[in-house]
Design a protein around this motif. Structure first.
Motif, PDB file in Angstrom:
ATOM      1  N   ARG A 153       1.212  -3.053   7.169  1.00 31.26           N
ATOM      2  CA  ARG A 153      -0.002  -3.095   6.346  1.00 31.26           C
ATOM      3  C   ARG A 153      -1.064  -2.194   6.974  1.00 31.26           C
ATOM      4  NH1 ARG A 153      -0.277  -7.440   9.645  1.00 31.26           N
ATOM      5  NH2 ARG A 153      -2.244  -7.840  10.690  1.00 31.26           N
ATOM      6  N   ARG A 154      -2.148  -1.997   6.212  1.00 36.36           N
ATOM      7  CA  ARG A 154      -3.320  -1.321   6.770  1.00 36.36           C
ATOM      8  C   ARG A 154      -4.393  -2.359   7.000  1.00 36.36           C
ATOM      9  NH1 ARG A 154      -5.014   4.302   3.978  1.00 36.36           N
ATOM     10  NH2 ARG A 154      -4.127   3.465   2.082  1.00 36.36           N
ATOM     11  N   SER A 155      -5.124  -2.192   8.087  1.00 37.71           N
ATOM     12  CA  SER A 155      -6.207  -3.109   8.401  1.00 37.71           C
ATOM     13  C   SER A 155      -7.286  -2.351   9.157  1.00 37.71           C
ATOM     14  CB  SER A 155      -5.686  -4.269   9.242  1.00 37.71           C
ATOM     15  OG  SER A 155      -6.732  -5.123   9.629  1.00 37.71           O
ATOM     16  N   GLY A 156      -8.493  -2.372   8.642  1.00 41.56           N
ATOM     17  CA  GLY A 156      -9.609  -1.723   9.321  1.00 41.56           C
ATOM     18  C   GLY A 156      -9.369  -0.260   9.608  1.00 41.56           C
ATOM     19  N   ASP A 206       0.847  -1.180   0.000  1.00 41.69           N
ATOM     20  CA  ASP A 206       0.000   0.000   0.000  1.00 41.69           C
ATOM     21  C   ASP A 206       0.895   1.247   0.000  1.00 41.69           C
ATOM     22  OD1 ASP A 206      -1.274   2.230   1.609  1.00 41.69           O
ATOM     23  OD2 ASP A 206      -2.992   0.892   1.468  1.00 41.69           O
ATOM     24  N   PRO A 207       0.580   2.279  -0.814  1.00 44.32           N
ATOM     25  CA  PRO A 207       1.430   3.480  -0.866  1.00 44.32           C
ATOM     26  C   PRO A 207       1.616   4.155   0.498  1.00 44.32           C
ATOM     27  CG  PRO A 207      -0.151   3.513  -2.669  1.00 44.32           C
ATOM     28  CD  PRO A 207      -0.507   2.340  -1.791  1.00 44.32           C
ATOM     29  N   LEU A 208       0.579   4.188   1.336  1.00 44.28           N
ATOM     30  CA  LEU A 208       0.719   4.786   2.661  1.00 44.28           C
ATOM     31  C   LEU A 208       1.669   3.959   3.524  1.00 44.28           C
ATOM     32  CD1 LEU A 208      -0.055   6.925   4.789  1.00 44.28           C
ATOM     33  CD2 LEU A 208      -1.883   5.382   5.493  1.00 44.28           C
ATOM     34  N   VAL A 209       1.597   2.651   3.403  1.00 47.46           N
ATOM     35  CA  VAL A 209       2.504   1.786   4.163  1.00 47.46           C
ATOM     36  C   VAL A 209       3.939   2.011   3.687  1.00 47.46           C
ATOM     37  CG1 VAL A 209       3.128  -0.605   4.704  1.00 47.46           C
ATOM     38  CG2 VAL A 209       0.720   0.066   4.631  1.00 47.46           C
ATOM     39  N   ALA A 210       4.131   2.072   2.376  1.00 49.49           N
ATOM     40  CA  ALA A 210       5.474   2.294   1.824  1.00 49.49           C
ATOM     41  C   ALA A 210       6.040   3.633   2.297  1.00 49.49           C
ATOM     42  CB  ALA A 210       5.438   2.231   0.305  1.00 49.49           C
TER      43      ALA A 210
END
Length: 149
Positions: A47-50, A21-25
């Motif tokens: 990662r993103r979750s919820g 995910d770009p935000l995670v990167a």
């Protein structure tokens, strides 16, 4: 480290990692400057979750401590990102940084498995029905066996 964790790490190393995910990167890129060297050595956004950014921590102690500091860390991450950071959720997990510019030492090159290790890997993965997954598991198991020998 369990065999399943080793297999997971080897499969990721062999290129079967889903797109990040770009935000995670971007969070990974600024993590060290946002949270400081000591925290960055023991945690990593994964990662993103919820709606939350999940951050792996080296131990349950670190996960607990960082949970208590979530508000402060989130404000610092927001400043480093230049945009509002999502809530942070801390879990125990792998904190090896995949970013080669992170300053971490390069991992040793993988050892080549022996013919015996390849046969053992094939036998262990034989029950996997999907041929692509079976081949990836065989490679990961063989690499793990070679590294542990």
């Amino acid at each position: 480290m369990s065999d399943l964790q080793r297999i997971d790490r080897e499969v990721r190393r062999l290129g079967r990692v889903p797109e990040v995910d770009p935000l995670v990167a971007e969070s990974r890129r600024v993590w060290r400057s946002a949270v400081g060297e000591e925290v960055a050595r023991r945690s990593l956004p994964v990662r993103r979750s919820g709606g939350a950014l999940v951050v792996h921590c080296a131990s349950s102690s670190w996960a607990s401590e960082l949970t208590l500091l979530e508000g402060r860390l989130r404000r610092r991450l927001t400043a480093a990102l230049g945009q509002e950071a999502p809530p942070l959720r801390f879990e125990v997990g792998d904190v090896d940084s995949p970013d080669p510019t992170s300053g971490a030492a390069s991992p040793a090159p993988p050892l080549e498995p022996t013919a015996e290790q390849l046969l053992q890997a094939r036998a262990l993965a034989a029950g996997i029905v999907d041929p692509e997954l079976r081949a990836a598991a065989e490679r990961a198991i063989a690499a793990s066996l070679a590294r542990d020998s």
